[in-house]
Design a protein around this motif. Structure first.
Motif, PDB file in Angstrom:
ATOM      1  N   SER A   1       0.828  -1.202   0.000  1.00 21.88           N
ATOM      2  CA  SER A   1       0.000   0.000   0.000  1.00 21.88           C
ATOM      3  C   SER A   1       0.866   1.257   0.000  1.00 21.88           C
ATOM      4  O   SER A   1       0.594   2.208  -0.743  1.00 21.88           O
ATOM      5  CB  SER A   1      -0.928  -0.007   1.214  1.00 21.88           C
ATOM      6  N   ASP A   2       1.923   1.252   0.813  1.00 16.06           N
ATOM      7  CA  ASP A   2       2.851   2.387   0.837  1.00 16.06           C
ATOM      8  C   ASP A   2       3.522   2.577  -0.516  1.00 16.06           C
ATOM      9  O   ASP A   2       3.645   3.704  -1.007  1.00 16.06           O
ATOM     10  CB  ASP A   2       3.921   2.194   1.918  1.00 16.06           C
TER      11      ASP A   2
ATOM     12  N   LEU B   1       3.953   5.490  -5.643  1.00 20.54           N
ATOM     13  CA  LEU B   1       3.855   5.442  -7.092  1.00 20.54           C
ATOM     14  C   LEU B   1       2.785   6.402  -7.597  1.00 20.54           C
ATOM     15  O   LEU B   1       2.974   7.094  -8.592  1.00 20.54           O
ATOM     16  CB  LEU B   1       3.559   4.012  -7.537  1.00 20.54           C
ATOM     17  N   LEU B   2       1.674   6.452  -6.889  1.00 23.33           N
ATOM     18  CA  LEU B   2       0.587   7.349  -7.256  1.00 23.33           C
ATOM     19  C   LEU B   2       1.038   8.809  -7.186  1.00 23.33           C
ATOM     20  O   LEU B   2       0.665   9.620  -8.039  1.00 23.33           O
ATOM     21  CB  LEU B   2      -0.627   7.118  -6.355  1.00 23.33           C
TER      22      LEU B   2
ATOM     23  N   ASP C   1      -4.316  12.344 -13.685  1.00 21.85           N
ATOM     24  CA  ASP C   1      -5.343  12.016 -14.669  1.00 21.85           C
ATOM     25  C   ASP C   1      -4.937  10.869 -15.597  1.00 21.85           C
ATOM     26  O   ASP C   1      -5.681  10.516 -16.505  1.00 21.85           O
ATOM     27  CB  ASP C   1      -5.673  13.261 -15.503  1.00 21.85           C
ATOM     28  N   SER C   2      -3.783  10.288 -15.381  1.00 25.31           N
ATOM     29  CA  SER C   2      -3.302   9.240 -16.277  1.00 25.31           C
ATOM     30  C   SER C   2      -4.004   7.911 -16.005  1.00 25.31           C
ATOM     31  O   SER C   2      -4.604   7.693 -14.954  1.00 25.31           O
ATOM     32  CB  SER C   2      -1.790   9.062 -16.125  1.00 25.31           C
ATOM     33  N   HIS C   3      -3.891   7.023 -16.974  1.00 22.48           N
ATOM     34  CA  HIS C   3      -4.437   5.666 -16.837  1.00 22.48           C
ATOM     35  C   HIS C   3      -3.751   4.931 -15.685  1.00 22.48           C
ATOM     36  O   HIS C   3      -4.403   4.213 -14.920  1.00 22.48           O
ATOM     37  CB  HIS C   3      -4.257   4.895 -18.150  1.00 22.48           C
ATOM     38  N   GLU C   4      -2.431   5.129 -15.551  1.00 23.13           N
ATOM     39  CA  GLU C   4      -1.677   4.478 -14.474  1.00 23.13           C
ATOM     40  C   GLU C   4      -2.208   4.896 -13.102  1.00 23.13           C
ATOM     41  O   GLU C   4      -2.345   4.073 -12.200  1.00 23.13           O
ATOM     42  CB  GLU C   4      -0.186   4.802 -14.567  1.00 23.13           C
TER      43      GLU C   4
ATOM     44  N   ARG D   1      -5.144   3.790  -8.122  1.00 19.25           N
ATOM     45  CA  ARG D   1      -6.251   4.132  -7.216  1.00 19.25           C
ATOM     46  C   ARG D   1      -7.185   2.938  -7.039  1.00 19.25           C
ATOM     47  O   ARG D   1      -7.639   2.658  -5.941  1.00 19.25           O
ATOM     48  CB  ARG D   1      -7.010   5.343  -7.742  1.00 19.25           C
ATOM     49  N   SER D   2      -7.448   2.210  -8.127  1.00 18.04           N
ATOM     50  CA  SER D   2      -8.337   1.042  -8.011  1.00 18.04           C
ATOM     51  C   SER D   2      -7.709  -0.052  -7.142  1.00 18.04           C
ATOM     52  O   SER D   2      -8.407  -0.753  -6.423  1.00 18.04           O
ATOM     53  CB  SER D   2      -8.694   0.498  -9.391  1.00 18.04           C
TER      54      SER D   2
END
Length: 92
Positions: free
Chosen positions: A67-68, A73-74, A80-83, A88-89
């Motif tokens: 999770s960290d 990475l987020l 707004d990117s696909h990544e 997020r999902s």
């Protein structure tokens, strides 16, 4: 009367020796460290329960670490990117 009902409900919660043996056997099959031992090696129920607790703690730690890493990475990708949507999902 309530005391009688209390005794009946507590006795309904008790499990038999056979049920306990079955549950410990199932736990043993799920635990990597114990599963890898030879079938002839006897492992006590308390050892299986102790290993189960240790394994659950380890899994919780791995989830926290992942999770960290996903959060970091987020933070490093465009919101707004696909990544970012994929990350997020995964965090949900």
């Amino acid at each position: 009367m309530s005391n009688r009902r209390s005794r009946q409900s507590s006795s309904a919660l008790r499990i038999s020796d056979d049920q306990m043996i079955d549950l410990v056997s199932k736990l043993r099959q799920l635990l990597p460290e114990i599963r890898e031992r030879r079938r002839s090696d006897k492992v006590s129920a308390s050892k299986v329960l102790q290993e189960t607790c240790n394994y659950i703690r380890k899994l919780h730690s791995e989830v926290d670490n992942l999770s960290d890493r996903l959060s970091q990475l987020l933070d490093s990708v465009d919101e707004d990117s696909h990544e970012a949507a994929v990350i997020r999902s995964l965090l949900m």
